[in-house]
Structures are given as C-alpha cells and as structure tokens.
Design a protein around this motif. Structure first.
Motif, PDB file in Angstrom:
ATOM      1  N   ALA A 100       0.831  -1.203   0.000  1.00  0.00           N
ATOM      2  CA  ALA A 100       0.000   0.000   0.000  1.00  0.00           C
ATOM      3  C   ALA A 100       0.872   1.264   0.000  1.00  0.00           C
ATOM      4  O   ALA A 100       0.556   2.240  -0.692  1.00  0.00           O
ATOM      5  CB  ALA A 100      -0.932  -0.002   1.211  1.00  0.00           C
ATOM      6  N   LEU A 101       1.977   1.228   0.751  1.00  0.00           N
ATOM      7  CA  LEU A 101       2.900   2.364   0.754  1.00  0.00           C
ATOM      8  C   LEU A 101       3.537   2.560  -0.620  1.00  0.00           C
ATOM      9  O   LEU A 101       3.645   3.690  -1.109  1.00  0.00           O
ATOM     10  CB  LEU A 101       3.998   2.173   1.804  1.00  0.00           C
ATOM     11  N   LEU A 102       3.940   1.469  -1.241  1.00  0.00           N
ATOM     12  CA  LEU A 102       4.522   1.559  -2.582  1.00  0.00           C
ATOM     13  C   LEU A 102       3.529   2.120  -3.586  1.00  0.00           C
ATOM     14  O   LEU A 102       3.880   2.962  -4.427  1.00  0.00           O
ATOM     15  CB  LEU A 102       5.020   0.193  -3.058  1.00  0.00           C
ATOM     16  N   GLU A 103       2.282   1.690  -3.510  1.00  0.00           N
ATOM     17  CA  GLU A 103       1.252   2.177  -4.429  1.00  0.00           C
ATOM     18  C   GLU A 103       1.006   3.672  -4.225  1.00  0.00           C
ATOM     19  O   GLU A 103       0.875   4.432  -5.191  1.00  0.00           O
ATOM     20  CB  GLU A 103      -0.047   1.406  -4.243  1.00  0.00           C
ATOM     21  N   PHE A 142      -1.047   5.882   7.702  1.00  0.00           N
ATOM     22  CA  PHE A 142       0.127   5.091   8.075  1.00  0.00           C
ATOM     23  C   PHE A 142       0.804   5.744   9.275  1.00  0.00           C
ATOM     24  O   PHE A 142       0.441   6.834   9.684  1.00  0.00           O
ATOM     25  CB  PHE A 142       1.102   5.012   6.887  1.00  0.00           C
ATOM     26  N   ASP A 143       1.797   5.076   9.819  1.00  0.00           N
ATOM     27  CA  ASP A 143       2.523   5.587  10.976  1.00  0.00           C
ATOM     28  C   ASP A 143       3.748   6.374  10.508  1.00  0.00           C
ATOM     29  O   ASP A 143       4.808   5.802  10.279  1.00  0.00           O
ATOM     30  CB  ASP A 143       2.925   4.426  11.881  1.00  0.00           C
ATOM     31  N   VAL A 144       3.588   7.699  10.344  1.00  0.00           N
ATOM     32  CA  VAL A 144       4.704   8.559   9.959  1.00  0.00           C
ATOM     33  C   VAL A 144       5.543   8.795  11.209  1.00  0.00           C
ATOM     34  O   VAL A 144       5.058   9.331  12.205  1.00  0.00           O
ATOM     35  CB  VAL A 144       4.200   9.897   9.373  1.00  0.00           C
ATOM     36  N   THR A 145       6.819   8.401  11.149  1.00  0.00           N
ATOM     37  CA  THR A 145       7.678   8.520  12.327  1.00  0.00           C
ATOM     38  C   THR A 145       8.590   9.741  12.278  1.00  0.00           C
ATOM     39  O   THR A 145       9.072  10.187  13.314  1.00  0.00           O
ATOM     40  CB  THR A 145       8.531   7.252  12.520  1.00  0.00           C
ATOM     41  N   ALA A 146       8.823  10.295  11.085  1.00  0.00           N
ATOM     42  CA  ALA A 146       9.641  11.507  10.948  1.00  0.00           C
ATOM     43  C   ALA A 146       9.415  12.101   9.569  1.00  0.00           C
ATOM     44  O   ALA A 146       9.090  11.384   8.617  1.00  0.00           O
ATOM     45  CB  ALA A 146      11.118  11.187  11.135  1.00  0.00           C
ATOM     46  N   MET A 147       9.551  13.410   9.494  1.00  0.00           N
ATOM     47  CA  MET A 147       9.478  14.060   8.186  1.00  0.00           C
ATOM     48  C   MET A 147      10.221  15.376   8.232  1.00  0.00           C
ATOM     49  O   MET A 147      10.391  15.976   9.297  1.00  0.00           O
ATOM     50  CB  MET A 147       8.045  14.271   7.747  1.00  0.00           C
TER      51      MET A 147
END
Length: 165
Positions: A100-103, A142-147
């Motif tokens: 799903a992340l890749l898509e 999704f679980d975004v951990t850093a940006m």
C-alpha cells in the motif's frame, strides 16, 4: 500577502545571520529559507518566503540591498515563476502495509530512498507545496515517524537568469 524573495549573496561567514537579523529587527517572520552556492562557489542563492504588505516588502528589499554581502535581490512573487519543495518522510512499514505504501508513493511520483520491509520506508517527493500537503494527508493512514521539508525554492520562468551580471 506571501512573498518569495530570491537573493544572491557573497558566500561568506555571517551573511545568513545578517539577513535573518534584518527580518527579525523589523518584526517579520521568515516562513522558509533555503541557501546554497550557485555555479560560482563564492556566491550563494537564498530563497526566502515571508508575509507582508507591499510597502513592508519594498522596505525589506531596500534594506537587503544595503547589506554589503548582498549582490542582488528579486521578489518573484508577482512574476510568472516556478516553486518546488522537497519532502523526506519516514513511515513505519510492515509486510502488511508495504504494498500500500509503494502504491501511494507511485501514485504521487515519490521515490523510495530507503527501504526496510520489516521496519520502515523513507520516501522522497519533490513538487508544489499543495502536492506535498496532499501526499502527507494521504500518509495519515500510516505511521509517519519523521518528516522534513525544504520549503520552497523558486525561479522566474523567463529566459533571462538571476545571475551575476
């Protein structure tokens, strides 16, 4: 009103502090700031995004032009120009969320720059601010951990360059 100002400066110690101090002394916030050398490594190009009315921005431009290390100032806000930002985002990944992340990345044209199917994925996206905002919005599932984001860099679309003359 939002303004994107490009500034050519001598690439020397203390220039960034002097430019930032000019904004601070007048009570204006710098929303984003990017600085990097151009082809001539003795010169750097700054892209500064700030907000203010036309009179205040004119004053800031005049004050910038008075600083010794400043070579040239241009407010590109009222010209036909391009702006782009870059985003790096780290997302927790698992075998279940991986495809799903890749898509999602593919649908926005994001690149996978670090990939660990059992722990995380780092994605890179370059585009207009609105595109990056939309991508981050879609990543909220999704679980975004850093940006981190660069803020905009900008350039006029006309044929002439913003160079040393």
């Amino acid at each position: 009103m939002r303004h994107t100002i490009t500034v050519l400066v001598e690439n020397e110690f203390g220039v960034l502090t002097r430019v930032a101090g000019l904004f601070s002394a007048r009570g204006y916030n710098i929303e984003s700031l990017n600085v990097a050398p151009i082809q001539d490594k003795t010169v750097s190009r700054m892209t500064i995004v700030t907000r203010g009315d036309e009179r205040a921005i004119e004053q800031i431009k005049k004050q910038l032009n008075k600083l010794i290390p400043v070579i040239k100032v241009d407010d590109i806000s009222h010209t036909v120009h391009l702006e782009r930002e870059m985003l790096l985002v780290k997302v927790a990944a698992s075998p279940e969320s991986y495809n799903a992340l890749l898509e999602l990345a593919d649908s926005f044209g994001a690149k996978v720059v670090d990939d660990h199917i059992d722990s995380h994925m780092i994605l890179e996206l370059t585009g207009k601010a609105q595109q990056l905002d939309e991508f981050l919005s879609r990543l909220s599932d999704f679980d975004v951990t850093a940006m981190t984001r660069t803020g905009p860099v900008g350039m006029r679309r006309d044929a002439k360059g913003f160079n040393l003359d």
